[in-house]
Design a protein around this motif. Structure first.
Motif: not given
Length: 367
Positions: A278, A301-306, A309, A316-317, A320
């Motif tokens: 990641a 990427v961290a913001w999009a994951q939060s 998700s 999300w996985t 990504q």
């Protein structure tokens, strides 16, 4: 001279804007929860800066940064758990009492000291990277072999932690109450942690920029592109790679240590293969060969994951992975490289076309 002045002005202006956004705008517009979340993302960005130096400039595909992130995190977590136990008057942390451990393990004891804990955070990940790098780079291991080795190291580290009751096993270490004497439940102290993380990110970017644009940075790029030619010129490519690799581990250890009090937990799931990949995805998407690309990619990427998700936990996985494939396959320089390409094309389209040469004078026909 004016060019150098303009360059310095741009650099200082960029740092000033980033400082205003992080230290003034973010605390004013974000809630306490969102501010802590941004602090978590900043920890990932610190790791990404080191990966950008080692991978983007040095060509070393570092798939094991979770190891160095975890070392810094667990050292910080052990110190915080010991400090919490001392405040309660206990000799061991709460989870050890539940597990039936009545005496503090020997490797925990040094980290009861705040100074030793800070020194361990700074130097243990760097020392592990130094030893590993000497064994790898001196033997000229590179490319896919280096990537597989670093990923195997991350897997082994996570498996080791799962089997250790003294580090919380698969549950990890959590429920920290204090941070060097400050109550972690106090919103003011949480904001202080965010400021520490933000200041660390700016410092890490400044150090990395200095390395990139120094003579060492030129050598690192030369080793990436023409390693044998650099060796022919009298330099040892292993030493040049080693500096970037150790620096990236140093940054990752600090990021892990900041992650623990901000997030409140560290477990094997945060340091294994998946987190290491990641980290790499954010760098690839942002632009691994640029200075700010890894930072923006990691934050994005961290913001999009939060964000995604929360609405699509199981999707999300796949999103990504698809994003990573698209970027690597079609935009290998990342978003930052794509923006630079668009700017160059716009500049070329705005430039006036060259004037047509005047026709040559007629040559006399008769002589």
């Amino acid at each position: 001279m004016s060019i150098l002045t303009n360059e310095k002005a741009r650099v200082w202006g960029g740092f000033a804007i980033a400082a205003i956004l992080l230290f003034a705008v973010a605390p004013a517009v974000l809630s306490d929860f969102r501010l802590s979340l941004l602090g978590k993302f900043i920890c990932f960005a610190i790791v990404a800066v080191g990966i950008g130096l080692a991978w983007g400039r040095g060509g070393m595909l570092t798939l094991g940064q979770g190891v160095f992130f975890g070392l810094g995190a667990y050292i910080m977590a052990m110190h915080l758990k010991i400090a919490d136990a001392e405040l309660r008057g206990d000799t061991v942390p709460d989870f050890m009492q539940i597990a039936g451990i009545r005496e503090l393990p020997g490797y925990w004891v040094p980290f009861s000291s705040p100074i030793v804990a800070i020194l361990g955070i700074l130097f243990v990940p760097a020392l592990v990277a130094l030893l590993l790098g000497l064994g790898v780079f001196k033997r000229r291991v590179k490319g896919a072999y280096f990537a597989i080795l670093s990923q195997a190291l991350a897997a082994a580290f996570a498996i080791l932690l799962v089997g250790q009751q003294s580090t919380g096993g698969s549950n990890g270490l959590n429920r920290f109450r204090t941070f060097f004497g400050f109550n972690l439940n106090d919103p003011a102290n949480k904001q202080m942690l965010f400021f520490i993380a933000a200041g660390t990110l700016l410092a890490v970017v400044a150090i990395t920029r200095q390395l990139m644009y120094s003579r060492y940075g030129e050598l690192l790029v030369a080793v990436r592109d023409q390693e044998e030619r650099v060796r022919f010129l009298g330099y040892d490519p292993a030493n040049i790679k080693l500096v970037a690799y150790v620096t990236a581990a140093f940054f990752a250890g600090i990021a892990g240590a900041l992650f623990v009090p901000i997030v409140g937990i560290i477990s094997p799931a945060d340091v294994g293969i998946i987190p290491s990949i990641a980290f790499l995805i954010g760098v690839a998407i942002g632009g691994r060969s640029t200075l700010l690309g890894p930072v923006l990619g990691a934050l994005g990427v961290a913001w999009a994951q939060s964000a995604f998700s929360e609405s699509f936990p199981s999707g999300w996985t796949y999103a990504q992975g698809l994003l990573f494939i698209v970027v690597v396959g079609f935009f290998p320089a990342g978003i930052a490289g794509l923006i630079a390409l668009l700017k160059r094309r716009k500049k070329q389209s705005d430039d006036p076309p060259p004037e047509a040469p005047e026709p040559a004078e007629e040559v006399e026909m008769a002589r």
